[in-house]
Design a protein around this motif. Structure first.
Motif, short mmCIF file in Angstrom:
data_model
loop_
_atom_site.label_atom_id
_atom_site.label_comp_id
_atom_site.label_asym_id
_atom_site.label_seq_id
_atom_site.Cartn_x
_atom_site.Cartn_y
_atom_site.Cartn_z
N VAL A 450 0.85 -1.19 0.00
CA VAL A 450 0.00 0.00 0.00
C VAL A 450 0.89 1.24 0.00
O VAL A 450 1.82 1.33 0.80
CB VAL A 450 -0.92 0.02 1.24
CG1 VAL A 450 -1.70 1.32 1.31
CG2 VAL A 450 -1.88 -1.17 1.22
N PRO A 451 0.65 2.21 -0.89
CA PRO A 451 1.40 3.45 -0.84
C PRO A 451 1.24 4.13 0.52
O PRO A 451 0.22 3.98 1.19
CB PRO A 451 0.77 4.31 -1.95
CG PRO A 451 0.10 3.32 -2.85
CD PRO A 451 -0.35 2.19 -1.98
N LEU A 452 2.24 4.87 0.90
CA LEU A 452 2.25 5.52 2.21
C LEU A 452 0.99 6.34 2.43
O LEU A 452 0.41 6.35 3.52
CB LEU A 452 3.49 6.41 2.34
CG LEU A 452 3.70 7.10 3.70
CD1 LEU A 452 3.89 6.06 4.80
CD2 LEU A 452 4.91 8.03 3.63
N GLU A 453 0.52 7.04 1.39
CA GLU A 453 -0.65 7.90 1.53
C GLU A 453 -1.94 7.11 1.76
O GLU A 453 -2.94 7.67 2.18
CB GLU A 453 -0.80 8.78 0.28
CG GLU A 453 0.26 9.85 0.18
CD GLU A 453 0.70 10.07 -1.26
OE1 GLU A 453 0.75 11.23 -1.69
OE2 GLU A 453 1.00 9.08 -1.94
N GLY A 454 -1.92 5.81 1.45
CA GLY A 454 -3.11 5.00 1.63
C GLY A 454 -3.15 4.21 2.93
O GLY A 454 -4.16 3.58 3.24
N GLU A 455 -2.07 4.26 3.70
CA GLU A 455 -2.01 3.44 4.91
C GLU A 455 -3.04 3.84 5.95
O GLU A 455 -3.51 3.01 6.72
CB GLU A 455 -0.61 3.50 5.52
CG GLU A 455 0.43 2.74 4.71
CD GLU A 455 1.78 2.72 5.40
OE1 GLU A 455 1.92 3.38 6.47
OE2 GLU A 455 2.70 2.05 4.89
N THR A 456 -3.41 5.11 5.99
CA THR A 456 -4.33 5.56 7.04
C THR A 456 -5.72 4.96 6.91
O THR A 456 -6.46 4.92 7.89
CB THR A 456 -4.46 7.10 7.02
OG1 THR A 456 -4.88 7.52 5.72
CG2 THR A 456 -3.12 7.75 7.36
#
Length: 504
Positions: A450-456
């Motif tokens: 998962v891209p960092l921006e999608g982890e949340t």
């Protein structure tokens, strides 16, 4: 081995190409890291006629609540099947996004007073909707359930003004966004009084759910059953005395949660000390009560993670769930599953929407309830998923996440438990796996990064997680603007599937 390349022409070209190129570069970094551990991400173009692995059990009909059995894909390599993100939110802005549903073609999301559907296989933002349906008021209730013919129900306000009464229900086709029907329903005053309120602040919160052939709405003073096909009122019930119908649980059966107030309105007593809970099983065809169960006194809240078999989750003296209570086919006490002062964790949905049958990390099936243990951070983060026998309350099967990852139960797929494995070290890939309670075996469906921006939005706590038609979707329940003054991309939904879906 080189990571797969992104198509030169994405299915839904983004408007902000400079920022999207930056995201693509970030994805390439994620891909390179994930390939070394067996999982990667890539885009693929969607095809409306394709149906990825998984399907409805042969015994299910279009008026049943959907229960698909997912099949193991031919490849365990995960790919990005869908993304919905925005970059136009203002600092401090907050947008409610209640509800997320998926079909073989569409990912649907509630957004304020609108239902929006996005075609799978696309990189979508606002304006890329396959369909968009304005409801005429803010969404104020929803159900996670979907019918066999891909329809669901939402509640919405009588107008778009702030504090408008929540008194409308609509049945929506998720494939094309069509309102199959809509109706208004009564309202009642909050608390022991059922006097019609002047505003939404004084209104008992309504709820909506689905069971076979019926859309059930509780409105405080009673419950109404609407016919799925035509929207005709099939039956209605009212409560007596100092009680309200406060939430309905659907699926294979219909259970209504009844909240009753003590005659002693001691103003110094806590709210929960003056309330007791009953659960009644209702015949979806007639509204007749089949049995009733009175929960123990002194509990703070009650949810219903399963209607058949019947299991209720109670918060006994705490704000968190402390026990699961298993009931038999006549509503009689069967067993208690104690969560051991936090040894095991069970989350149910608590918020501005009354969804009493949404317990994201409590899964019931194969005559067991499955919970996760609390995180074990001593060396590397880990946990377990544990099965509990509904007849005895005793533990059965235990699945170990292993070091550096966490396991979350998601839903049943036939007699198997689908679970999400989230990596804690950003090196090993995440995975969708199937756990077999009979053998104790774990079968990987696919691995993914998962891209960092999608982890949340991947953590089940506070987000929606849906597995449907061979894909797993992660969705935010609300969107928040950036903390600074600059625009930034915010992931709202991310979908992952096996790359075998398009291979012959």
């Amino acid at each position: 081995m080189q990571p797969p390349t992104l198509p030169s022409t994405p299915p839904a070209p983004p408007r902000n190409k400079v920022r999207r190129r930056a995201l693509t570069a970030l994805l390439a970094v994620v891909l390179a890291a994930a390939v070394g551990t067996g999982g990667w991400l890539l885009w693929r173009d969607g095809d409306d006629t394709d149906r990825s692995p998984g399907g409805q059990p042969s015994a299910q009909g279009r008026l049943d609540v959907r229960e698909t059995v997912e099949k193991r894909p031919a490849s365990t390599t995960g790919e990005m099947a869908f993304r919905f993100s925005v970059d136009d939110m203002n600092p401090g802005e907050h947008v409610e996004m209640p509800g997320m549903w998926a079909t073989g073609k569409i990912l649907a999301k509630g957004i304020k007073g609108t239902m929006a559907g996005y075609r799978l296989g696309t990189d979508a933002e606002v304006g890329d909707e396959a369909w968009k349906t304005a409801l005429g008021g803010q969404i104020c209730g929803y159900t996670r359930h979907v019918s066999g013919d891909n329809r669901t129900a939402v509640l919405f306000g009588e107008s778009n003004r702030e504090n408008a009464l929540c008194n409308r229900v609509a049945f929506i086709d998720l494939d094309d966004g069509r309102k199959v029907w809509e109706h208004d329903f009564p309202v009642s005053g909050a608390g022991p009084s059922q006097t019609p309120p002047d505003g939404a602040d004084a209104q008992d919160r309504p709820s909506v759910t689905l069971t076979h052939g019926i859309v059930a709405v509780t409105w405080g003073g009673g419950t109404i059953g609407y016919d799925m096909d035509r929207g005709a009122k099939r039956w209605s019930t009212t409560v007596a005395g100092r009680c309200q119908d406060m939430g309905a649980a659907g699926g294979r059966a219909l259970l209504v949660r009844e909240q009753c107030w003590s005659a002693d309105d001691n103003p110094t007593a806590e709210y929960w000390q003056r309330v007791t809970y009953n659960v009644r099983k209702t015949d979806p065809a007639t509204g007749r009560t089949l049995w009733s169960y009175q929960a123990p006194e002194g509990i703070r809240d009650l949810s219903v993670p399963s209607t058949e078999p019947a299991v209720v989750a109670v918060a006994g003296g705490e704000t968190e769930i402390t026990e699961l209570i298993s009931l038999d086919g006549k509503g009689k006490f069967r067993s208690t599953i104690r969560l051991g002062d936090g040894t095991y964790v069970g989350e149910c949905f608590y918020g501005d929407y009354l969804v009493v049958d949404y317990c994201p990390t409590i899964t019931v099936g194969a005559d067991q309830a499955f919970l996760r243990s609390k995180d074990q951070p001593e060396k590397q983060t880990s946990n377990w998923v544990i099965g509990f026998d509904l007849a005895t309350g005793e533990t059965t099967t235990k699945f170990d996440s292993g070091p550096g990852s966490l396991l979350y139960p998601v839903r049943m797929s036939g007699d198997r438990l689908l679970a999400l494995r989230l990596s804690d070290d950003r090196i090993a890939p995440n995975a969708l796996v199937a756990l077999d309670p009979g053998t104790g075996e774990e079968t990987p469906y696919f691995y993914f990064g998962v891209p960092l921006e999608g982890e949340t939005i991947t953590a089940p706590e506070g987000n929606d997680v849906v597995v449907q038609d061979g894909r797993i979707f992660f969705g935010a329940r609300a969107a928040n603007g950036p903390g600074g003054t600059e625009k930034e991309w915010t992931y709202l939904v991310l979908g992952i599937g096996s790359d075998a879906a398009k291979k012959p």
